[in-house]
Design a protein around this motif. Structure first.
Motif, PDB file in Angstrom:
ATOM      1  N   CYS A 133       0.797  -1.223   0.000  1.00 26.44           N
ATOM      2  CA  CYS A 133       0.000   0.000   0.000  1.00 26.44           C
ATOM      3  C   CYS A 133       0.836   1.282   0.000  1.00 26.44           C
ATOM      4  CB  CYS A 133      -0.991  -0.020   1.157  1.00 26.44           C
ATOM      5  SG  CYS A 133      -2.449   1.018   0.847  1.00 26.44           S
ATOM      6  N   MET A 134       0.953   1.969   1.153  1.00 27.00           N
ATOM      7  CA  MET A 134       1.566   3.287   1.160  1.00 27.00           C
ATOM      8  C   MET A 134       3.049   3.258   0.817  1.00 27.00           C
ATOM      9  SD  MET A 134       0.974   6.365   3.823  1.00 27.00           S
ATOM     10  CE  MET A 134       1.645   7.981   3.462  1.00 27.00           C
ATOM     11  N   ASP A 135       3.681   2.101   0.869  1.00 26.61           N
ATOM     12  CA  ASP A 135       5.077   2.019   0.406  1.00 26.61           C
ATOM     13  C   ASP A 135       5.244   2.681  -0.959  1.00 26.61           C
ATOM     14  OD1 ASP A 135       6.039   0.586   2.611  1.00 26.61           O
ATOM     15  OD2 ASP A 135       5.711  -1.355   1.655  1.00 26.61           O
ATOM     16  N   ILE A 136       4.240   2.538  -1.822  1.00 28.61           N
ATOM     17  CA  ILE A 136       4.394   2.978  -3.204  1.00 28.61           C
ATOM     18  C   ILE A 136       4.195   4.482  -3.368  1.00 28.61           C
ATOM     19  CG2 ILE A 136       2.063   2.840  -4.225  1.00 28.61           C
ATOM     20  CD1 ILE A 136       3.383   0.951  -6.370  1.00 28.61           C
ATOM     21  N   HIS A 137       3.752   5.168  -2.298  1.00 30.03           N
ATOM     22  CA  HIS A 137       3.721   6.637  -2.349  1.00 30.03           C
ATOM     23  C   HIS A 137       5.119   7.219  -2.553  1.00 30.03           C
ATOM     24  CE1 HIS A 137      -0.352   6.493  -0.708  1.00 30.03           C
ATOM     25  NE2 HIS A 137      -0.440   7.799  -0.862  1.00 30.03           N
ATOM     26  N   PHE A 138       6.128   6.495  -2.149  1.00 31.99           N
ATOM     27  CA  PHE A 138       7.486   7.023  -2.062  1.00 31.99           C
ATOM     28  C   PHE A 138       8.296   6.549  -3.259  1.00 31.99           C
ATOM     29  CE2 PHE A 138       5.538   6.739   2.016  1.00 31.99           C
ATOM     30  CZ  PHE A 138       5.812   7.976   2.591  1.00 31.99           C
ATOM     31  N   ILE A 139       8.912   7.489  -3.955  1.00 35.29           N
ATOM     32  CA  ILE A 139       9.643   7.148  -5.180  1.00 35.29           C
ATOM     33  C   ILE A 139      10.764   6.160  -4.893  1.00 35.29           C
ATOM     34  CG2 ILE A 139       9.075   9.356  -6.230  1.00 35.29           C
ATOM     35  CD1 ILE A 139      12.631   9.023  -5.509  1.00 35.29           C
ATOM     36  N   GLU A 140      11.267   6.155  -3.675  1.00 39.06           N
ATOM     37  CA  GLU A 140      12.452   5.360  -3.362  1.00 39.06           C
ATOM     38  C   GLU A 140      12.170   3.861  -3.331  1.00 39.06           C
ATOM     39  OE1 GLU A 140      12.961   9.466  -1.555  1.00 39.06           O
ATOM     40  OE2 GLU A 140      11.357   7.964  -1.581  1.00 39.06           O
TER      41      GLU A 140
END
Length: 568
Positions: A148-155
């Motif tokens: 889920c929210m892991d993918i908010h971050f470009i890294e």
């Protein structure tokens, strides 16, 4: 290489784990019988998501190799396939709980990813993931897991790509927007990785989930998707052997990614030792102009004068002009030095109109040429920037720059990028970490093309939009939101193979509706937007561009591979 894959969209029922698991086993078995070699199920699919505390979720946790994993592994053995599912994992040593994704194959558990970047709900019961971002090698390809929210971050997805991932399995309980979500599509496209998205749908404890599960290839093309309901989606997924999307990276310039500059009050951090304090917060009006530069400098100067005069008359204090707005052309034959008369004329125009202008131009210095941008105002030359990430076409005539550039204007701290830089996610991130309120980007970008959305039947509450959107996936909008900046993007007009247009000013909050943005959609045009960087004099930031909520939540201790000169 091509493999058959499936994603399962599913609505679990909270407190009814056995029923959830039985239903998932049936759906996974059906997908396997239909020939899927990789089957992906949602985040927390076995239990539901909205848990109040450790005590409430405790009866439904189990270890990664527990009975649920064993049940899915039995399917993997029977059908020679691989399965990914989400569950609340209990660590047998520490008794900590994690929101985890489990990958099982014919031999049992292959890998576990514990969600590293928590959403607001996880801290109620789960610890931050401690395993970083691994890539698991299997006979069907290299697989990375994100929750889920892991993918908010470009890294996070970038780490997967650098680790050799061919497929990112993203399991989620996504909410608050139409799906397939722009973040999902962006992470697949910018990293050259296929993405299998399994999202839940339905309601739980007053939360509306978005559905929209999908299968996306490494070019960002949606091969299959759905809206609401329990579904099995399948597709034949091509897996390229090489990843050209990583070729433009400049890791030797990315050290800033390893810091977290927003852990402290930015007013204190950036002003430490009396150096580089952020400009006072204020309201401003800024503008972008969309036009096609000609191959004749005087004609371009006339266009620049026209748009600068119009922007000034409408109250703008900063105008961003397209890539090579001054020189046009495609290279060294029209390059100018900063001392040449057309550059001096640009400076004189900014002084005459008392407006800040950022214009792209082909620059010559000695025997070398650069794709450059010059920021000028009534003060003269404020800053200049040489493009760091060159397109394949521009490499034939231009050398790459090696300096990130920011400049403080009354409207805020401005970072400068040029066209191709925007395609490399590290670039905008670094400028955000340098405290930029505005990223100004003269461009001539023809990809990625915007993707429309037909609308959703999911009953999102107002003001979350449900209707059709011709620009649902639009890269400048994503870059603005993921970095909590105002992105002023001045592109060439839409023309096949040359540009997709859509110059605009895009707002700093991805999930703020109605969107704070203004676009120029014609062959020529001016877009203006009233922006803010917050109230002046407040001891703590009161605006998202100064707080940078998403930037603050990064986990840079996992990111070392992003600056390695030789990725896996």
């Amino acid at each position: 290489m091509r493999i058959n894959v499936a994603t399962i969209q599913f609505e679990p029922t909270q407190f009814r784990k056995e029923e959830n698991v039985a239903r998932l086993l049936a759906l996974a078995t059906q997908a396997a019988r239909d020939g899927a070699r990789l089957i992906v199920m949602p985040e927390m699919a076995t239990t539901g998501y909205c848990w109040q505390d450790r005590a409430e979720v405790a009866p439904y946790t189990e270890t990664a190799d527990g009975p649920t994993s064993q049940a899915f592994a039995a399917i993997a053995r029977e059908f020679n396939c691989f399965l990914v599912f989400g569950m609340p994992e209990r660590d047998r040593v520490t008794d900590l709980y994690y929101n985890s994704a489990i990958l099982v194959g014919p031999q049992g558990v292959i890998g576990v990813h514990r969600k590293t970047h928590p959403y607001i709900s996880e801290p109620k019961w789960a610890a931050n993931g401690d395993g970083g971002h691994q890539v698991f090698q299997t006979e069907i390809g290299n697989i990375a897991l994100l929750v889920c929210m892991d993918i908010h971050f470009i890294e996070t997805a970038r780490l997967a790509a650098l680790g050799g991932a061919q497929i990112i399995c993203h399991i989620s309980n996504w909410l608050a927007e139409r799906t397939p979500a722009p973040y999902w599509l962006t992470r697949a496209w910018e990293n050259g990785c296929a993405l299998i998205e399994s999202n839940r749908w339905g309601w739980e404890r007053g939360v509306q989930f978005s559905g929209g599960s999908c299968i996306v290839d490494s070019q960002g093309n949606v091969l299959a998707s759905c809206d609401s309901g329990d579904r099995i989606l399948s597709a034949e997924l091509p897996l390229p052997a090489e990843n050209p999307q990583l070729n433009k990276r400049r890791p030797e310039l990315y050290q800033r990614l390893m810091t977290n500059t927003f852990l402290w009050n930015p007013a204190d951090f950036f002003g430490l030792y009396g150096r580089d304090p952020l400009p006072d917060g204020k309201a401003s009006r800024i503008a972008v102009a969309q036009f096609r530069p000609q191959d004749e400098v005087n004609a371009n100067l006339a266009q620049i004068r026209h748009w600068a005069g119009q922007a000034k008359s409408e109250g703008a204090e900063l105008l961003i002009l397209p890539e090579r707005a001054l020189t046009g052309g495609d290279g060294s034959h029209c390059a100018l030095t900063r001392e040449d008369a057309p550059v001096q004329a640009l400076i004189a125009l900014a002084m005459e109109l008392d407006i800040a202008l950022l214009a792209g131009f082909a620059e010559r210095e000695g025997e070398q040429c650069y794709n450059s941008a010059l920021l000028v105002s009534s003060e003269g030359v404020n800053a200049y920037y040489r493009q760091i990430h060159l397109s394949d076409q521009d490499r034939h005539w231009a050398c790459a720059g090696d300096q990130w550039v920011t400049c403080d204007l009354p409207c805020g701290r401005v970072g400068i990028l040029l066209g191709e830089d925007l395609l490399v996610p590290e670039a905008a991130r670094i400028l955000a970490l340098e405290g930029c309120d505005i990223i100004a980007c003269p461009a001539q970008l023809h990809s990625p093309l915007p993707m429309a959305h037909a609308g959703t039947a999911i009953p999102h509450v107002w003001p979350i939009p449900r209707g059709a959107d011709p620009y649902h996936w639009l890269l400048p909008r994503v870059r603005a939101g993921e970095n909590n900046v105002w992105l002023a993007f001045a592109n060439w007009p839409a023309a096949a193979g040359e540009s997709f247009g859509l110059s605009g000013i895009y707002g700093p909050d991805t999930f703020a509706f109605p969107r704070r943005e203004a676009k120029a959609t014609g062959a020529k045009g001016l877009a203006l937007l009233d922006i803010s960087t917050g109230s002046a004099g407040d001891p703590y930031p009161d605006h998202v561009v100064r707080r940078k909520d998403l930037v603050l939540m990064r986990q840079p201790h996992f990111y070392t591979a992003l600056i390695a000169s030789s990725p896996k």
